[in-house]
Every structure is written in structure tokens, then in C-alpha cells.
Design an enzyme around this catalytic site. Structure first.
Site, PDB file in Angstrom:
ATOM      1  N   ASP A 268       0.817  -1.261  -0.039  1.00  0.00           N
ATOM      2  CA  ASP A 268       0.093  -0.091   0.006  1.00  0.00           C
ATOM      3  C   ASP A 268       0.847   1.199  -0.057  1.00  0.00           C
ATOM      4  O   ASP A 268       1.956   1.037   0.422  1.00  0.00           O
ATOM      5  CB  ASP A 268      -0.839  -0.048   1.171  1.00  0.00           C
ATOM      6  CG  ASP A 268      -1.862   1.042   1.265  1.00  0.00           C
ATOM      7  OD1 ASP A 268      -2.369   1.449  -0.113  1.00  0.00           O
ATOM      8  OD2 ASP A 268      -2.514   1.397   2.225  1.00  0.00           O
TER       9      ASP A 268
ATOM     10  N   HIS B  87       2.282   3.705  -9.160  1.00  0.00           N
ATOM     11  CA  HIS B  87       1.911   2.133  -9.351  1.00  0.00           C
ATOM     12  C   HIS B  87       3.217   1.849 -10.156  1.00  0.00           C
ATOM     13  O   HIS B  87       3.339   0.604  -9.855  1.00  0.00           O
ATOM     14  CB  HIS B  87       0.665   2.226 -10.099  1.00  0.00           C
ATOM     15  CG  HIS B  87      -0.637   2.511  -9.307  1.00  0.00           C
ATOM     16  ND1 HIS B  87      -0.850   2.146  -7.802  1.00  0.00           N
ATOM     17  CD2 HIS B  87      -1.584   3.456  -9.461  1.00  0.00           C
ATOM     18  CE1 HIS B  87      -2.037   2.647  -7.477  1.00  0.00           C
ATOM     19  NE2 HIS B  87      -2.632   3.449  -8.387  1.00  0.00           N
TER      20      HIS B  87
ATOM     21  N   ASN C  40     -11.018  -2.276  -5.129  1.00  0.00           N
ATOM     22  CA  ASN C  40     -10.428  -1.192  -5.888  1.00  0.00           C
ATOM     23  C   ASN C  40     -11.197  -0.746  -7.339  1.00  0.00           C
ATOM     24  O   ASN C  40     -10.808   0.066  -7.912  1.00  0.00           O
ATOM     25  CB  ASN C  40      -8.783  -1.529  -6.231  1.00  0.00           C
ATOM     26  CG  ASN C  40      -8.028  -1.572  -5.071  1.00  0.00           C
ATOM     27  OD1 ASN C  40      -7.439  -2.375  -4.793  1.00  0.00           O
ATOM     28  ND2 ASN C  40      -8.173  -0.649  -4.107  1.00  0.00           N
TER      29      ASN C  40
ATOM     30  N   ARG D   6     -12.220   2.704  -7.588  1.00  0.00           N
ATOM     31  CA  ARG D   6     -11.487   3.884  -8.235  1.00  0.00           C
ATOM     32  C   ARG D   6     -11.579   4.384  -9.542  1.00  0.00           C
ATOM     33  O   ARG D   6     -12.486   3.836 -10.281  1.00  0.00           O
ATOM     34  CB  ARG D   6     -10.039   3.438  -8.110  1.00  0.00           C
ATOM     35  CG  ARG D   6      -9.739   2.967  -6.502  1.00  0.00           C
ATOM     36  CD  ARG D   6      -8.288   2.870  -6.717  1.00  0.00           C
ATOM     37  NE  ARG D   6      -7.843   2.606  -5.128  1.00  0.00           N
ATOM     38  CZ  ARG D   6      -6.488   2.443  -4.713  1.00  0.00           C
ATOM     39  NH1 ARG D   6      -5.768   2.862  -5.359  1.00  0.00           N
ATOM     40  NH2 ARG D   6      -6.512   2.099  -3.598  1.00  0.00           N
TER      41      ARG D   6
ATOM     42  N   ARG E 255       2.245  -5.143   6.061  1.00  0.00           N
ATOM     43  CA  ARG E 255       1.422  -3.927   5.576  1.00  0.00           C
ATOM     44  C   ARG E 255       2.485  -2.656   5.268  1.00  0.00           C
ATOM     45  O   ARG E 255       2.805  -2.308   6.502  1.00  0.00           O
ATOM     46  CB  ARG E 255       0.060  -3.507   6.064  1.00  0.00           C
ATOM     47  CG  ARG E 255      -0.442  -2.511   5.400  1.00  0.00           C
ATOM     48  CD  ARG E 255      -1.868  -2.124   5.656  1.00  0.00           C
ATOM     49  NE  ARG E 255      -2.705  -1.414   4.638  1.00  0.00           N
ATOM     50  CZ  ARG E 255      -3.913  -1.268   4.281  1.00  0.00           C
ATOM     51  NH1 ARG E 255      -4.804  -2.113   4.733  1.00  0.00           N
ATOM     52  NH2 ARG E 255      -4.205  -0.450   3.216  1.00  0.00           N
TER      53      ARG E 255
HETATM   54  C1  IPE Z   1      -5.493  -2.577   0.120  1.00  0.00           C
HETATM   55  O1  IPE Z   1      -5.034  -1.111   0.015  1.00  0.00           O
HETATM   56  C2  IPE Z   1      -5.531  -3.357  -1.388  1.00  0.00           C
HETATM   57  C3  IPE Z   1      -4.090  -3.201  -2.171  1.00  0.00           C
HETATM   58  C4  IPE Z   1      -2.725  -2.967  -1.682  1.00  0.00           C
HETATM   59  C5  IPE Z   1      -4.094  -3.908  -3.432  1.00  0.00           C
HETATM   60  P1  IPE Z   1      -6.233  -0.019  -0.261  1.00  0.00           P
HETATM   61  O2  IPE Z   1      -5.515   1.279  -0.539  1.00  0.00           O
HETATM   62  O3  IPE Z   1      -7.160  -0.364  -1.286  1.00  0.00           O
HETATM   63  O4  IPE Z   1      -6.972  -0.228   1.221  1.00  0.00           O
HETATM   64  P2  IPE Z   1      -7.744   0.831   1.985  1.00  0.00           P
HETATM   65  O5  IPE Z   1      -8.811   1.261   0.960  1.00  0.00           O
HETATM   66  O6  IPE Z   1      -6.784   2.023   2.414  1.00  0.00           O
HETATM   67  O7  IPE Z   1      -8.257  -0.064   2.867  1.00  0.00           O
HETATM   68  C1  IPE Z   2      -1.569   0.409  -3.390  1.00  0.00           C
HETATM   69  O1  IPE Z   2      -1.507   1.794  -3.413  1.00  0.00           O
HETATM   70  C2  IPE Z   2      -2.105  -0.288  -4.613  1.00  0.00           C
HETATM   71  C3  IPE Z   2      -3.529  -0.386  -4.852  1.00  0.00           C
HETATM   72  C4  IPE Z   2      -4.371  -0.621  -3.991  1.00  0.00           C
HETATM   73  C5  IPE Z   2      -3.948  -1.106  -6.267  1.00  0.00           C
HETATM   74  P1  IPE Z   2      -2.566   2.814  -3.326  1.00  0.00           P
HETATM   75  O2  IPE Z   2      -3.066   3.145  -4.753  1.00  0.00           O
HETATM   76  O3  IPE Z   2      -3.677   2.357  -2.393  1.00  0.00           O
HETATM   77  O4  IPE Z   2      -1.795   3.882  -2.726  1.00  0.00           O
HETATM   78  P2  IPE Z   2      -2.472   5.051  -1.497  1.00  0.00           P
HETATM   79  O5  IPE Z   2      -2.741   4.253  -0.286  1.00  0.00           O
HETATM   80  O6  IPE Z   2      -3.508   5.722  -2.159  1.00  0.00           O
HETATM   81  O7  IPE Z   2      -1.386   5.873  -1.386  1.00  0.00           O
HETATM   82 MG    MG Z   3      -4.221   2.444  -0.374  1.00  0.00          MG
END
Ligand code: IPE
Ligand code: IPE
Ligand code: MG
Length: 236
Positions: free
Chosen positions: A16, A33, A64, A67, A174
Site C-alpha cells: 500500500d 503504481h 479497488n 477507483r 502492510r
Molecule cells: C489495499 O489497499 C489493497 C491493495 C494494496 C491492493 P487499499 O488502499 O485499497 O486499502 P484501503 O482502501 O486503504 O483500506
Molecule cells: C496500493 O497503493 C496499490 C493499490 C491499492 C492498487 P494505493 O493506490 O492504495 O496508494 P495510496 O494508499 O492511495 O497511497
Molecule cells: Mg491505499
């Protein structure tokens, strides 16, 4: 006392923080990403070297899909290019790849590409790399429950949930600063040791994996029972 690292473990990683990593540098989230994908290879190599038997990476959760479509498109494209770029080296380095999660909502051709990568790497014995993509632990549990009958033994039910017979999670890491599971491996992590690394995923390096493994080695796992030291003490 035997260290927790005497056997091959199952480590799981919630990768994350890609978006924040990019935003903080004035970059679009997509670059976060991309940097996140670049961080994966050294970690998989290090995991195999450190004797991690199974590594499950959370790459795209079923939530996800909430998004913006442009970000979803980037993430789908990155899985494609990741598989294209890595499958051959997985075969050469003994990595068995598996993708867990739904395949029926992926863009055209991606499910086939995943199946092909799994087929090509099926003989890998050095490490089992599982990528969780369009993954929801609650959906897995629900799907298993729907196929079951009232007396299905717990182990069999667990195998229905994991799908590939993967062992329970020993160590769950995490990154990104949040302290939650976000619907990842809920059943399999019943006794997982949780380690939070307060860095964004693109900055995660093998050293941080070592940090997490050192922390894991120090933890006392009891699984509801007693340790040797507890056992030697008087009960009454
Ligand atoms: C969890 O991260 C999913 C992945 C890392 C793929 P998210 O960014 O989606 O989680 P939340 O929304 O902060 O709980
Ligand atoms: C984790 O990074 C990757 C996915 C959930 C796909 P994030 O995209 O959730 O990054 P933050 O949490 O918004 O910084
Ligand atoms: Mg995230």
C-alpha cells in the site's frame, strides 16, 4: 527456543501507498503504481533467498474497482506488462506463479494471459508467488460456504477458500501506514503475525523484508496454547 524461521513460511504483503508516494512528489498516481511494480522483483528474489516458501502479494482488491476508471486501466495494464516481463525469468529462477481472485471481470485477454503464465511456471519449486488480483477475502469465504455442506471439516473448508492449498499466513506485512486488513486473506491470517512498515510501497526494499523477518523471529507464537517456558511453570 526454536526460531519462527525454522520452516518455510507463508508471508503476505499488502503493498500500500503507491498513490501517496507519487502525490507527495507532485507526480500522477500512475507513476506511483509503476514504481510499485518495480519494487516487486527484488523483494521476490529476497523472499526466495530467505527461505520464504509462499509469498502472497495484494495487488488489486475487489473494492479497488471503486477507483476512477483511468486508474483502474493503469493497474490492469501493469498486470499485463508485469506478466509479459517476468514470466520467462520466473521459469528460469524456479518461481511458481499463481493469481488468486476473480477472473471474470478482467479486461479481454488478461485471464488467458494469467492462465498461460501459471501453466508456464507450474514446475517452479523455489518459491510460490501468489498475486491477489480482483481479490476479496469475504467473497472467497462466501463462495466456499456456498459450495459446502453442514459437516464439511474445517481444513477442507479452508482449502476451498484458498483454492490452491496454500498454507495459513505466518507473517503479514502492510506498508503505507494503515493498520487494517482491507479484506485480505481473512481466514488464512487467523494466527498471522502482523508487521507494519511505515513506508510507502515503492520505497520498500529487501532490507525492510529482513526487518519484518527479524521482528517475526522475535515473536512468540502460541496458537492458543502455551510456550515451552509457560509449560514449565506451575499451573496451580
Ligand atoms: C489495499 O489497499 C489493497 C491493495 C494494496 C491492493 P487499499 O488502499 O485499497 O486499502 P484501503 O482502501 O486503504 O483500506
Ligand atoms: C496500493 O497503493 C496499490 C493499490 C491499492 C492498487 P494505493 O493506490 O492504495 O496508494 P495510496 O494508499 O492511495 O497511497
Ligand atoms: Mg491505499
Amino acid at each position: 527456543m526454536q526460531s519462527n524461521l525454522h520452516k518455510k513460511i507463508h508471508a503476505a504483503l499488502i503493498m500500500d501507498g503507491n498513490g501517496r508516494w507519487a502525490t507527495w512528489q507532485g507526480l500522477p498516481r500512475s507513476e506511483g503504481h509503476e514504481a510499485g511494480v518495480r519494487a516487486i522483483r527484488p523483494v521476490v528474489e529476497a523472499a526466495a533467498d530467505r527461505g520464504i516458501g509462499t509469498l502472497t502479494l495484494y495487488a488489486f482488491s475487489s473494492d479497488n474497482w471503486r477507483r476512477p476508471q483511468a486508474e483502474i486501466d493503469v493497474l490492469m495494464g501493469l498486470l499485463r506488462t508485469y506478466l509479459d516481463a517476468e514470466t520467462k525469468s520466473f521459469v528460469e529462477t524456479g518461481v511458481r506463479l499463481g493469481v488468486i481472485g476473480r477472473r471474470d471481470r478482467l479486461p479481454d485477454g488478461l485471464a488467458e494471459q494469467i492462465a498461460e503464465a501459471e501453466r508456464m511456471t507450474a514446475a517452479g519449486e523455489r518459491i510460490h508467488l501468489r498475486i491477489a488480483f480482483d481479490y476479496s477475502a469475504r467473497d472467497r469465504i462466501l463462495a466456499a460456504a456456498r459450495q459446502t455442506w453442514p459437516h464439511t471439516p474445517r481444513d477442507e473448508f479452508g482449502r476451498m477458500i484458498t483454492g490452491d492449498g496454500a498454507a495459513d499466513v505466518d507473517l503479514l506485512i502492510r506498508t503505507g501506514g494503515e493498520r487494517r486488513l482491507s479484506d485480505f486473506l481473512l481466514f488464512e491470517s487467523a494466527y498471522a503475525e502482523l508487521v507494519f512498515i511505515d513506508r510507502m510501497w515503492p520505497d520498500f526494499r529487501p532490507d525492510h523484508l529482513d526487518e519484518a523477518l527479524a521482528e517475526f523471529a522475535r515473536r512468540q507464537r502460541r496458537f492458543g496454547g502455551l510456550t515451552d517456558a509457560d509449560g514449565a511453570a506451575k499451573v496451580a
